[in-house]
Design a protein around this motif. Sequence first.
Motif, short mmCIF file in Angstrom:
data_model
loop_
_atom_site.label_atom_id
_atom_site.label_comp_id
_atom_site.label_asym_id
_atom_site.label_seq_id
_atom_site.Cartn_x
_atom_site.Cartn_y
_atom_site.Cartn_z
N SER A 1 0.84 -1.18 0.00
CA SER A 1 0.00 0.00 0.00
C SER A 1 0.88 1.23 0.00
O SER A 1 2.09 1.16 0.23
CB SER A 1 -0.92 -0.02 1.21
N ASN A 2 0.29 2.38 -0.20
CA ASN A 2 1.01 3.65 -0.15
C ASN A 2 0.79 4.34 1.18
O ASN A 2 0.40 5.49 1.25
CB ASN A 2 0.55 4.56 -1.29
N THR A 3 1.02 3.59 2.25
CA THR A 3 0.85 4.10 3.60
C THR A 3 2.21 4.35 4.22
O THR A 3 3.07 3.47 4.22
CB THR A 3 0.06 3.10 4.46
N GLY A 4 2.41 5.56 4.76
CA GLY A 4 3.65 5.89 5.44
C GLY A 4 3.55 5.53 6.92
O GLY A 4 2.46 5.50 7.49
N LEU A 5 4.69 5.26 7.52
CA LEU A 5 4.75 4.92 8.95
C LEU A 5 5.80 5.77 9.61
O LEU A 5 6.96 5.81 9.17
CB LEU A 5 5.09 3.43 9.12
N ASP A 22 10.13 16.54 8.23
CA ASP A 22 11.18 15.89 7.43
C ASP A 22 10.72 14.51 6.95
O ASP A 22 10.94 14.15 5.79
CB ASP A 22 12.47 15.74 8.24
N ALA A 23 10.08 13.76 7.84
CA ALA A 23 9.58 12.43 7.47
C ALA A 23 8.50 12.54 6.40
O ALA A 23 8.48 11.76 5.44
CB ALA A 23 9.06 11.69 8.69
N LEU A 24 7.60 13.52 6.55
CA LEU A 24 6.55 13.72 5.54
C LEU A 24 7.15 14.05 4.18
O LEU A 24 6.66 13.57 3.15
CB LEU A 24 5.59 14.83 5.98
N GLN A 25 8.21 14.85 4.17
CA GLN A 25 8.86 15.19 2.90
C GLN A 25 9.45 13.94 2.25
O GLN A 25 9.32 13.74 1.05
CB GLN A 25 9.94 16.24 3.12
N GLY A 26 10.07 13.09 3.06
CA GLY A 26 10.61 11.84 2.52
C GLY A 26 9.53 10.91 2.04
O GLY A 26 9.65 10.27 0.98
N LEU A 27 8.44 10.83 2.79
CA LEU A 27 7.33 9.95 2.42
C LEU A 27 6.58 10.46 1.19
O LEU A 27 6.06 9.67 0.40
CB LEU A 27 6.38 9.77 3.60
N GLU A 28 6.54 11.79 1.02
CA GLU A 28 5.84 12.35 -0.13
C GLU A 28 6.49 11.88 -1.43
O GLU A 28 5.83 11.60 -2.42
CB GLU A 28 5.82 13.87 -0.09
N LYS A 29 7.81 11.76 -1.42
CA LYS A 29 8.54 11.27 -2.60
C LYS A 29 8.13 9.86 -2.96
O LYS A 29 8.23 9.44 -4.10
CB LYS A 29 10.05 11.36 -2.36
N GLU A 30 7.66 9.11 -1.95
CA GLU A 30 7.22 7.73 -2.17
C GLU A 30 5.76 7.67 -2.62
O GLU A 30 5.25 6.60 -2.93
CB GLU A 30 7.39 6.92 -0.88
N GLY A 31 5.08 8.80 -2.63
CA GLY A 31 3.69 8.85 -3.08
C GLY A 31 2.69 8.29 -2.08
O GLY A 31 1.73 7.64 -2.46
N ASP A 33 -0.45 7.95 0.44
CA ASP A 33 -1.80 8.51 0.45
C ASP A 33 -2.49 8.31 1.79
O ASP A 33 -3.65 8.65 1.94
CB ASP A 33 -2.63 7.96 -0.70
N SER A 34 -1.78 7.76 2.77
CA SER A 34 -2.29 7.64 4.14
C SER A 34 -1.08 7.53 5.07
O SER A 34 0.03 7.25 4.63
CB SER A 34 -3.22 6.43 4.30
N LEU A 35 -1.31 7.78 6.37
CA LEU A 35 -0.20 7.84 7.31
C LEU A 35 -0.56 7.17 8.62
O LEU A 35 -1.65 7.38 9.16
CB LEU A 35 0.16 9.32 7.56
N ILE A 36 0.39 6.39 9.15
CA ILE A 36 0.29 5.79 10.47
C ILE A 36 1.36 6.44 11.33
O ILE A 36 2.53 6.51 10.95
CB ILE A 36 0.54 4.27 10.43
N ILE A 37 0.95 6.94 12.50
CA ILE A 37 1.90 7.47 13.47
C ILE A 37 1.88 6.54 14.67
O ILE A 37 0.86 6.41 15.35
CB ILE A 37 1.57 8.92 13.88
N ASP A 38 3.00 5.88 14.91
CA ASP A 38 3.12 4.90 15.99
C ASP A 38 3.62 5.60 17.25
O ASP A 38 4.78 6.01 17.33
CB ASP A 38 4.08 3.78 15.57
N MET A 39 2.73 5.73 18.23
CA MET A 39 3.06 6.40 19.49
C MET A 39 2.98 5.44 20.67
O MET A 39 2.79 5.85 21.80
CB MET A 39 2.11 7.57 19.70
N ARG A 40 3.16 4.15 20.40
CA ARG A 40 2.99 3.17 21.48
C ARG A 40 4.04 3.29 22.57
O ARG A 40 3.83 2.82 23.68
CB ARG A 40 2.99 1.75 20.90
N ILE A 41 5.18 3.91 22.28
CA ILE A 41 6.21 4.08 23.31
C ILE A 41 6.48 5.55 23.61
O ILE A 41 7.47 5.89 24.24
CB ILE A 41 7.53 3.37 22.91
N VAL A 180 0.17 -2.55 13.31
CA VAL A 180 0.43 -1.81 12.07
C VAL A 180 -0.40 -2.42 10.94
O VAL A 180 -1.01 -1.69 10.15
CB VAL A 180 1.93 -1.79 11.72
N SER A 181 -0.46 -3.73 10.88
CA SER A 181 -1.26 -4.39 9.83
C SER A 181 -2.73 -4.02 9.94
O SER A 181 -3.40 -3.77 8.93
CB SER A 181 -1.12 -5.91 9.93
#
Length: 189
Positions: A1-5, A22-31, A33-41, A180-181
Amino acid sequence: SNTGLILVPIAATGRLSAMIIDALQGLEKEGIDSLIIDMRIAHSTASWPLVEMLSLFIDGQIGSMHFREGTQSLIVSGRDVLHSQQIPLALLVGADTQGASEIFAAGLQASDRAVVIGLPTPGKVLRFDWSILPNGSKLLYATSSYLTPDGRDLGLTGVQPDILVNLKWDEVDDNFDPVVSRAMLHLTQ
């Protein structure tokens, strides 16, 4: 999928929002279309940039802080960085998500901006003070808490996930993370 983490570290500093950009800029290059932010720790320190983080994903009133002296609305002026205001968002939380990161998750959840997945958080958003009593003992009391836009006191309830996945962050391995899955499944439906 086109999901960033994006994984939020245990002790993020005031640079966290810049790191997310910075992470969003890197992920944008990958195209993505959705985003997961892992805040478990994600614990928070006094320098955790709550308002700056919220401003990346939402605009407007995001609940209120309650103090002994009164109430202060938490109002955020949103800024759209690489479509961050519109991107479908999933937040992963758990028992180790504490403090400002809980307020971040609860504010986005209650405003219907993000789906929250994982385990309930402990509600460690209260600030405390103490006084010395005449007999020398100490009295510890809460001095503030956060109320979500829908009126929940986060100090009493913690963040309750929209999708409960009964798995702690340290029970996953490098090859497969069911939380994440589950977030990817939700974002791609």
